[in-house]
Design a protein around this motif. Sequence first.
Motif, short mmCIF file in Angstrom:
data_model
loop_
_atom_site.label_atom_id
_atom_site.label_comp_id
_atom_site.label_asym_id
_atom_site.label_seq_id
_atom_site.Cartn_x
_atom_site.Cartn_y
_atom_site.Cartn_z
N ASN A 177 109.69 -92.55 -48.99
CA ASN A 177 109.61 -93.15 -50.48
C ASN A 177 108.34 -94.02 -50.64
N GLY A 211 105.60 -93.54 -48.54
CA GLY A 211 104.16 -92.93 -48.39
C GLY A 211 104.17 -93.05 -46.86
N THR A 271 104.38 -81.76 -55.10
CA THR A 271 104.58 -82.45 -56.48
C THR A 271 104.32 -81.54 -57.76
N SER A 313 101.58 -87.87 -51.53
CA SER A 313 101.55 -88.17 -52.81
C SER A 313 100.35 -87.23 -53.37
#
Length: 407
Positions: free
Chosen positions: A30, A32, A257, A315
Amino acid sequence: MVIGQTGFNSTAQGTERDQLGSPQFIAVDNSGNLWVSDYQNGWVTEYTPPFTNGESAALEVGAANFSWSGCATGNALCEPSGIAFDASGNLWAGDTQNASVQEFKAPFSIGEGSSVLLGGEYLGGTPTRTGFEPAGLAFDQSGNLWVADGGSNRVLEFTPPFSAREAASLVIGQPNFTTSSNNANQSMLSNPSSLAFDHSGNLWVADTYDNRVLEFKTPFSNGESASIAIGQPNLLSLAENTTQSTLNQPDGIAFDTHGNLWVVDTGNNRVAEFTPPFSTGMDASVIIGQDSYFYSTAGVDQSSLYGPDSVAAGSGGNLWVADTGNYRVLLFVDPSSAATVSTTAEASSAPQAQTSSAQATSSVGTTTEALSSSGQGVPEFPYQAALVGIFTLVLAASYVLARRRGF
């Protein structure tokens, strides 16, 4: 970006903090940070942003220290496989040789021991609810841990609170907990290797030896049938192939994502993207590692792969790939997020940053020039579109010539 090598054309294997022995599975936590399961060296290493080419690992778990290469004793790891993080940020790692999954609690420290051990049972004879050969791991939205048990051709679910030698609560890929058949049909698996959950909570499984990726819809039940097969024209086929809609021993899977499914097509030395809505036998929209959907050549450069094993979404839709045969992990930048990705460019000059971004973008599969500005893939019919354009020009030229001749 390359981790494990100093450049894109080197393939050194090693045991130092800036080297890799055999990167098998990868994950992004979480914060990265990138985590790599190093099968050969017997540890799981962490790399922290801002990332740089050839950077050294920040820490490792599973062995006493970075000087150890191979299997350690005690509650350390021996040939680690899948890795996953629970909701509390704790690391779970598969231990192939010890037939177990171990938990390492955050905050992490070099050489820390595990706190919970699932499995650890000798894998001889009939499969059980407590014994397995771990490959990929994944947590669902309810915090249940799912383990791909490649040796018994199944996927097992374990429910919290977790305890040593806990019995599995549910099985996918087999009708019950005591069978291990690998018959090819809608409800059977053959050496599953990787797991992922989509945004709706459905389970996706890389069914490696059946050359397909299967979707199992929630709510789950023992021995349930798959609803979709990626890589095959139907739910009964299992042939390997090298086309836009087929696979050859897929190993790793992950959702980015944007909700796109990325499949590590190991036998074809490539990574393929499939965009929703998903359907059986659908075409890939982008490939990484090859210049054509019909090529499968291995290589070592900035746009080639050799026996890749797993994939992880970073991300902004950026993608990490474990390029196992080249002893490295590669970062591919989503063109739509290239301006914000944390790479070597942050510690370099602007011209270098522009070159890095362009090179990462150019490595994304076939007909790169046809990529949309959002980086969502290639047209499904690029050649047909070209033919239509040529045919239109010929007709127009014929019409003009006919007018000039007075026809």
